[in-house]
Design an enzyme around this catalytic site. Structure first.
Site, PDB file in Angstrom:
ATOM      1  N   LEU A 291      20.711  22.413  46.347  1.00 26.43           N
ATOM      2  CA  LEU A 291      21.553  21.856  47.416  1.00 26.43           C
ATOM      3  C   LEU A 291      20.698  20.903  48.242  1.00 26.43           C
ATOM      4  O   LEU A 291      19.478  21.089  48.343  1.00 26.43           O
ATOM      5  CB  LEU A 291      22.085  22.981  48.319  1.00 26.43           C
ATOM      6  CG  LEU A 291      23.045  23.985  47.659  1.00 26.43           C
ATOM      7  CD1 LEU A 291      23.409  25.097  48.649  1.00 26.43           C
ATOM      8  CD2 LEU A 291      24.305  23.298  47.155  1.00 26.43           C
ATOM      9  N   ASP A 292      21.357  19.936  48.882  1.00 28.29           N
ATOM     10  CA  ASP A 292      20.641  19.018  49.773  1.00 28.29           C
ATOM     11  C   ASP A 292      20.100  19.787  50.988  1.00 28.29           C
ATOM     12  O   ASP A 292      20.612  20.861  51.325  1.00 28.29           O
ATOM     13  CB  ASP A 292      21.588  17.923  50.291  1.00 28.29           C
ATOM     14  CG  ASP A 292      22.144  17.071  49.164  1.00 28.29           C
ATOM     15  OD1 ASP A 292      21.492  17.005  48.106  1.00 28.29           O
ATOM     16  OD2 ASP A 292      23.221  16.491  49.357  1.00 28.29           O
ATOM     17  N   ALA A 293      19.153  19.175  51.683  1.00 28.96           N
ATOM     18  CA  ALA A 293      18.543  19.840  52.843  1.00 28.96           C
ATOM     19  C   ALA A 293      19.586  20.205  53.905  1.00 28.96           C
ATOM     20  O   ALA A 293      19.521  21.274  54.519  1.00 28.96           O
ATOM     21  CB  ALA A 293      17.485  18.928  53.458  1.00 28.96           C
TER      22      ALA A 293
END
Ligand code: URA
Length: 228
Positions: free
Chosen positions: A100-102
């Site tokens: 997942l993105d940050a």
């Protein structure tokens, strides 16, 4: 169990590294060199890598609720690693099945079983991922149909696979996709002229996120099987 899986289970080797060593004739089964990685082996066989006995350990399968501002990496980079929330032995042996993105929160699966995580991340396996998405603008009336047909993302040749959109409110939707291209959800909404302002993964396959932010637990045998 296949020989390559046994070698992975008893070493820190990835599947491709295990296959390479098997094909190079470095693995023996009951005293004979075995170069076919698909050969079925059993715990009670005498399995060796360069003469050293191989003993399989149990794979680990973990569900975690990723907090915002952490990255899906084994080490801290621009943001702290989500592994800082995971108190287990040898965390470097683990990897994330679908990053997942940050700024994205929600469900991540963490394992040391590369064959299992392939089933989750490979688009051909069609493992569904459900995202709760908050948008900067009202959702377009034709968005459901467009996502069902497939979206042409910037820089991609093929359309996205059919995705299911459930509209909860004008600016909040649930999106189910079965693939995981780079920034896929954000790019899908961008392609229809909208913008994701928050993104949260609620489930993968039949398994729903049920731990609090920053918490984790081991998956049950039934959950591991349903994701296999
Ligand atoms: N799609 C995105 O754009 N970001 C994520 O973190 C996951 C899916």
């Amino acid at each position: 169990m296949r020989l390559d899986k046994f070698v992975c289970k008893s070493t820190a080797l990835s599947k491709s590294e295990a296959v390479e060593l098997i094909k190079a004739g470095q693995v023996t089964v009951n005293g004979a060199i075995e170069v076919n990685e698909t050969t079925q082996v059993h715990e009670n066989n005498d399995l060796r890598l360069n003469g050293d006995i191989l003993k399989a350990r149990d794979f680990r399968y973990i569900i975690m609720h990723k907090p915002a501002g952490t990255i899906c990496s084994n080490i801290d980079e621009a943001y702290p690693s989500l592994f800082n929330h995971l108190s287990v032995e040898n965390p470097s042996e683990l990897h994330i099945a679908g990053r997942l993105d940050a700024d994205t929160t929600g469900m991540v699966l963490i394992t040391d079983d590369g064959r299992w995580s392939f089933n989750i991340t490979s688009p051909n396996k069609e493992c569904s991922k459900v995202y709760r998405v908050k948008l900067s603008k009202d959702i377009a009336l034709d968005a459901t149909e467009k996502f069902k047909v497939g979206i042409k993302l910037q820089g991609e040749q093929n359309l996205t696979r059919p995705a299911a959109l459930e509209v909860l409110t004008a600016r909040e939707v649930l999106l189910t996709i079965t693939e995981g291209k780079f920034h896929q959800v954000k790019r899908m909404f961008s392609a229809i002229g909208n913008k994701v302002i928050s993104l949260h993964r609620e489930s993968i396959g039949n398994v729903k996120l049920d731990v609090e932010e920053g918490q984790w637990r081991y998956l049950t045998p039934k959950e591991i099987k349903t994701l296999s």
